[in-house]
Motif scaffolding. Structure first.
Motif, PDB file in Angstrom:
ATOM      1  N   SER A   1       0.535  -1.532  -0.309  1.00  0.00           N
ATOM      2  CA  SER A   1       0.209  -0.070   0.202  1.00  0.00           C
ATOM      3  C   SER A   1       1.342   1.173   0.152  1.00  0.00           C
ATOM      4  CB  SER A   1      -0.819   0.392   1.280  1.00  0.00           C
ATOM      5  OG  SER A   1      -1.641   1.308   1.196  1.00  0.00           O
ATOM      6  N   GLY A   2       1.789   1.369  -1.240  1.00  0.00           N
ATOM      7  CA  GLY A   2       1.592   2.883  -1.229  1.00  0.00           C
ATOM      8  C   GLY A   2       2.910   2.766  -2.399  1.00  0.00           C
ATOM      9  N   SER A   3       2.791   4.174  -3.091  1.00  0.00           N
ATOM     10  CA  SER A   3       3.583   4.548  -4.644  1.00  0.00           C
ATOM     11  C   SER A   3       5.533   4.381  -4.244  1.00  0.00           C
ATOM     12  CB  SER A   3       3.287   6.145  -4.731  1.00  0.00           C
ATOM     13  OG  SER A   3       4.518   6.768  -3.993  1.00  0.00           O
ATOM     14  N   ILE A   4       5.558   3.534  -6.072  1.00  0.00           N
ATOM     15  CA  ILE A   4       7.439   4.153  -5.871  1.00  0.00           C
ATOM     16  C   ILE A   4       6.977   4.338  -7.056  1.00  0.00           C
ATOM     17  CG2 ILE A   4       8.530   1.768  -7.075  1.00  0.00           C
ATOM     18  CD1 ILE A   4       6.624  -0.108  -6.352  1.00  0.00           C
ATOM     19  N   THR A   5       8.472   5.426  -6.570  1.00  0.00           N
ATOM     20  CA  THR A   5       9.029   6.231  -7.900  1.00  0.00           C
ATOM     21  C   THR A   5      10.457   6.035  -8.038  1.00  0.00           C
ATOM     22  OG1 THR A   5       7.707   7.872  -7.096  1.00  0.00           O
ATOM     23  CG2 THR A   5       9.277   8.113  -8.362  1.00  0.00           C
ATOM     24  N   VAL A   6      11.309   5.602  -8.757  1.00  0.00           N
ATOM     25  CA  VAL A   6      11.856   5.390  -9.401  1.00  0.00           C
ATOM     26  C   VAL A   6      12.455   6.170 -10.790  1.00  0.00           C
ATOM     27  CG1 VAL A   6      14.652   3.614 -10.248  1.00  0.00           C
ATOM     28  CG2 VAL A   6      11.593   2.904  -9.313  1.00  0.00           C
TER      29      VAL A   6
ATOM     30  N   SER B   1      -1.809  -1.765  -4.438  1.00  0.00           N
ATOM     31  CA  SER B   1      -2.485  -0.370  -4.123  1.00  0.00           C
ATOM     32  C   SER B   1      -1.403   1.105  -4.228  1.00  0.00           C
ATOM     33  CB  SER B   1      -3.485  -0.722  -2.620  1.00  0.00           C
ATOM     34  OG  SER B   1      -3.853   0.965  -2.545  1.00  0.00           O
ATOM     35  N   GLY B   2      -1.511   1.542  -5.382  1.00  0.00           N
ATOM     36  CA  GLY B   2      -0.462   2.463  -5.627  1.00  0.00           C
ATOM     37  C   GLY B   2      -0.101   2.803  -6.670  1.00  0.00           C
ATOM     38  N   SER B   3       1.058   3.752  -7.056  1.00  0.00           N
ATOM     39  CA  SER B   3       1.260   3.888  -8.385  1.00  0.00           C
ATOM     40  C   SER B   3       2.699   3.994  -8.353  1.00  0.00           C
ATOM     41  CB  SER B   3       0.768   5.455  -8.426  1.00  0.00           C
ATOM     42  OG  SER B   3      -0.857   5.591  -9.275  1.00  0.00           O
TER      43      SER B   3
ATOM     44  N   ALA C   1      16.704  -4.199 -18.232  1.00  0.00           N
ATOM     45  CA  ALA C   1      15.285  -4.340 -18.189  1.00  0.00           C
ATOM     46  C   ALA C   1      14.323  -4.853 -17.773  1.00  0.00           C
ATOM     47  CB  ALA C   1      15.529  -5.964 -18.723  1.00  0.00           C
ATOM     48  N   VAL C   2      12.972  -3.812 -17.845  1.00  0.00           N
ATOM     49  CA  VAL C   2      12.559  -3.143 -16.650  1.00  0.00           C
ATOM     50  C   VAL C   2      10.954  -3.917 -17.240  1.00  0.00           C
ATOM     51  CG1 VAL C   2      11.157  -0.971 -16.468  1.00  0.00           C
ATOM     52  CG2 VAL C   2      13.054  -0.770 -17.450  1.00  0.00           C
ATOM     53  N   ARG C   3      10.197  -3.959 -16.031  1.00  0.00           N
ATOM     54  CA  ARG C   3       9.116  -4.855 -15.368  1.00  0.00           C
ATOM     55  C   ARG C   3       8.187  -3.854 -14.548  1.00  0.00           C
ATOM     56  NH1 ARG C   3       8.587 -11.079 -15.746  1.00  0.00           N
ATOM     57  NH2 ARG C   3       6.800 -10.583 -15.989  1.00  0.00           N
ATOM     58  N   LEU C   4       7.315  -3.004 -15.165  1.00  0.00           N
ATOM     59  CA  LEU C   4       6.802  -2.829 -14.026  1.00  0.00           C
ATOM     60  C   LEU C   4       4.940  -3.131 -13.688  1.00  0.00           C
ATOM     61  CD1 LEU C   4       7.616   0.653 -15.182  1.00  0.00           C
ATOM     62  CD2 LEU C   4       8.621  -0.425 -13.595  1.00  0.00           C
ATOM     63  N   HIS C   5       3.808  -3.259 -12.886  1.00  0.00           N
ATOM     64  CA  HIS C   5       3.033  -3.970 -12.743  1.00  0.00           C
ATOM     65  C   HIS C   5       2.276  -3.235 -11.391  1.00  0.00           C
ATOM     66  CE1 HIS C   5       3.886  -6.823 -14.935  1.00  0.00           C
ATOM     67  NE2 HIS C   5       4.859  -7.046 -14.696  1.00  0.00           N
ATOM     68  N   THR C   6       1.078  -3.259 -11.065  1.00  0.00           N
ATOM     69  CA  THR C   6      -0.314  -2.168  -9.958  1.00  0.00           C
ATOM     70  C   THR C   6      -0.710  -2.989 -10.105  1.00  0.00           C
ATOM     71  OG1 THR C   6      -0.541  -0.197  -9.258  1.00  0.00           O
ATOM     72  CG2 THR C   6      -0.654  -0.407 -10.983  1.00  0.00           C
ATOM     73  N   ALA C   7      -1.508  -3.302  -8.874  1.00  0.00           N
ATOM     74  CA  ALA C   7      -2.865  -4.049  -9.125  1.00  0.00           C
ATOM     75  C   ALA C   7      -3.760  -2.888  -9.153  1.00  0.00           C
ATOM     76  CB  ALA C   7      -3.519  -4.985  -7.483  1.00  0.00           C
ATOM     77  N   SER C   8      -3.917  -1.564  -8.713  1.00  0.00           N
ATOM     78  CA  SER C   8      -4.487  -0.512  -8.190  1.00  0.00           C
ATOM     79  C   SER C   8      -3.945   0.736  -8.634  1.00  0.00           C
ATOM     80  CB  SER C   8      -5.091  -1.318  -7.716  1.00  0.00           C
ATOM     81  OG  SER C   8      -6.614   0.586  -7.258  1.00  0.00           O
ATOM     82  N   GLY C   9      -3.589   1.480  -9.377  1.00  0.00           N
ATOM     83  CA  GLY C   9      -3.372   2.403  -9.633  1.00  0.00           C
ATOM     84  C   GLY C   9      -2.638   2.267 -11.023  1.00  0.00           C
ATOM     85  N   ARG C  10      -1.945   3.614 -11.535  1.00  0.00           N
ATOM     86  CA  ARG C  10      -1.518   4.131 -12.510  1.00  0.00           C
ATOM     87  C   ARG C  10       0.420   4.364 -12.709  1.00  0.00           C
ATOM     88  NH1 ARG C  10      -2.378  10.261 -13.740  1.00  0.00           N
ATOM     89  NH2 ARG C  10      -1.240   9.668 -15.642  1.00  0.00           N
ATOM     90  N   ILE C  11       0.453   3.945 -13.933  1.00  0.00           N
ATOM     91  CA  ILE C  11       2.002   3.932 -14.565  1.00  0.00           C
ATOM     92  C   ILE C  11       2.543   5.052 -15.668  1.00  0.00           C
ATOM     93  CG2 ILE C  11       3.579   2.246 -15.377  1.00  0.00           C
ATOM     94  CD1 ILE C  11       2.651  -0.697 -14.097  1.00  0.00           C
TER      95      ILE C  11
ATOM     96  N   SER D   1       0.531  -2.544 -16.366  1.00  0.00           N
ATOM     97  CA  SER D   1       2.129  -2.922 -16.617  1.00  0.00           C
ATOM     98  C   SER D   1       2.377  -2.072 -17.629  1.00  0.00           C
ATOM     99  CB  SER D   1       2.370  -4.407 -16.042  1.00  0.00           C
ATOM    100  OG  SER D   1       1.095  -4.824 -17.642  1.00  0.00           O
ATOM    101  N   SER D   2       4.188  -1.973 -17.268  1.00  0.00           N
ATOM    102  CA  SER D   2       4.609  -1.689 -18.544  1.00  0.00           C
ATOM    103  C   SER D   2       5.497  -2.961 -18.608  1.00  0.00           C
ATOM    104  CB  SER D   2       5.318  -0.256 -17.818  1.00  0.00           C
ATOM    105  OG  SER D   2       3.534   0.549 -18.046  1.00  0.00           O
ATOM    106  N   GLU D   3       6.498  -2.715 -19.357  1.00  0.00           N
ATOM    107  CA  GLU D   3       7.328  -3.441 -20.233  1.00  0.00           C
ATOM    108  C   GLU D   3       8.668  -3.078 -21.163  1.00  0.00           C
ATOM    109  OE1 GLU D   3       6.873  -7.819 -20.664  1.00  0.00           O
ATOM    110  OE2 GLU D   3       5.397  -7.806 -19.055  1.00  0.00           O
ATOM    111  N   GLY D   4       9.558  -3.629 -21.286  1.00  0.00           N
ATOM    112  CA  GLY D   4      10.581  -2.157 -22.495  1.00  0.00           C
ATOM    113  C   GLY D   4      11.963  -2.361 -22.205  1.00  0.00           C
ATOM    114  N   VAL D   5      13.366  -2.201 -22.553  1.00  0.00           N
ATOM    115  CA  VAL D   5      14.697  -2.761 -22.804  1.00  0.00           C
ATOM    116  C   VAL D   5      15.560  -1.158 -22.616  1.00  0.00           C
ATOM    117  CG1 VAL D   5      16.290  -4.186 -22.814  1.00  0.00           C
ATOM    118  CG2 VAL D   5      14.080  -4.708 -23.118  1.00  0.00           C
ATOM    119  N   LEU D   6      15.921  -0.902 -21.871  1.00  0.00           N
ATOM    120  CA  LEU D   6      16.665   0.557 -22.139  1.00  0.00           C
ATOM    121  C   LEU D   6      18.215  -0.186 -22.262  1.00  0.00           C
ATOM    122  CD1 LEU D   6      15.957   2.527 -18.622  1.00  0.00           C
ATOM    123  CD2 LEU D   6      14.585   2.193 -20.785  1.00  0.00           C
ATOM    124  N   GLY D   7      18.691   0.627 -23.073  1.00  0.00           N
ATOM    125  CA  GLY D   7      20.118   0.433 -23.350  1.00  0.00           C
ATOM    126  C   GLY D   7      20.236  -1.116 -23.910  1.00  0.00           C
TER     127      GLY D   7
END
Length: 274
Positions: free
Chosen positions: A198-203, A256-258, A212-222, A238-244
């Motif tokens: 329960s809380g947001s994640i900022t990176v 529960s969080g963005s 290699a990035v994978r981001l998932h949230t059950a209730s929130g924005r990405i 959810s979001s996925e992608g490859v950097l470099g």
């Protein structure tokens, strides 16, 4: 073997080398710092119960005395908010193995380079410039890690996790109720796993990162500052992608969080821009 019972403010200097540090305090402040000189203990405040210190075969143990037996332990736990506070600072070699515990209060560790384990029940943990393997757990309160490298694990039940200026090879950050904020500058092949119930994640990572990035949230924005990381909303956001080159891994999950992924600008020579 050397031992002391400290009942008033006192400073001790140890002649023999310290290879392991084991501290268990109840209430107050604990500061542990690396030093190139002899190990020192500086106790500037002592409550009604004394601080017990012994140094045997490289092991330095520091304890805050409390009642004996189950009855004494129960009385101690119920009256923790009234327990005498202590203020202890310890300077030890950077390669010491440290196991540090505090029931209530603030704990600061800086400069150690081998293995550090920290546990606080209620209060605050601050880690600065550590190397090697670091594990910090707190039940109620924030944990901050600044300039930490190596293998890092941060856990809190109710509190915020803050990670800044980090080039850790492996990061595990987890909170049940609280936000996670990370500013990462990671080497290749790094692995970062962030979890919040329960809380947001900022990176924030460098725009030239290899992850290699994978981001998932059950209730929130990405939201993402990288066009390579694409977002879908079905069946869950959810979001996925490859950097470099994608040599490292960044995985973030919130129940529960963005989740926000930010890009930190660098110039053509790889230097960060203000």
């Amino acid at each position: 073997m050397a031992g002391w019972t400290v009942e008033s403010p006192q400073r001790l200097t140890l002649d023999d080398r310290v290879t392991r540090l084991d501290v268990r305090l109840v209430s107050g402040r604990l500061n542990v710092v690396a030093t190139d000189g002899p190990s020192r203990i500086d106790i500037t405040q002592v409550g009604r119960r004394p601080v017990l210190i012994d140094h045997t075969d490289g092991l330095l143990r520091i304890r805050q005395e409390r009642g004996r037996g189950w009855a004494g332990a129960l009385r101690w736990f119920r009256s923790i908010h009234r327990y005498p506070r202590v203020d202890v600072s310890v300077a030890v070699p950077a390669d010491v193995l440290a196991d540090l515990g505090l029931v209530a209060g603030s704990l600061v560790v800086s400069g150690l380079r081998r293995q550090t384990t920290v546990h606080v029940t209620a209060g605050q943990i601050t880690l600065m410039g550590l190397r090697g393997s670091t594990s910090a757990k707190i039940t109620s309160g924030p944990v901050e890690a600044l300039g930490v490298r190596g293998d890092l694990t941060l856990e809190t039940v109710s509190g915020e996790v803050i990670l800044a200026d980090s080039a850790a090879d492996r990061v595990r950050a987890q909170t049940v109720s609280g936000a996670i904020t990370c500013d990462l500058d990671n080497p290749r092949h790094s692995e970062i796993r962030l979890t919040s119930i329960s809380g947001s994640i900022t990176v924030r990572v460098r725009e030239d990162s290899d992850l290699a990035v994978r981001l998932h949230t059950a209730s929130g924005r990405i939201t993402s500052g990288f066009p390579q990381v694409r977002t879908s909303t079905f069946p869950l956001p959810s979001s996925e992608g490859v950097l470099g080159d994608g040599d490292g891994k960044l995985w973030a999950s919130a129940t529960s969080g963005s989740i926000s992924l930010l890009a930190r600008a660098v110039d053509h020579d790889g230097e960060e821009l203000p």
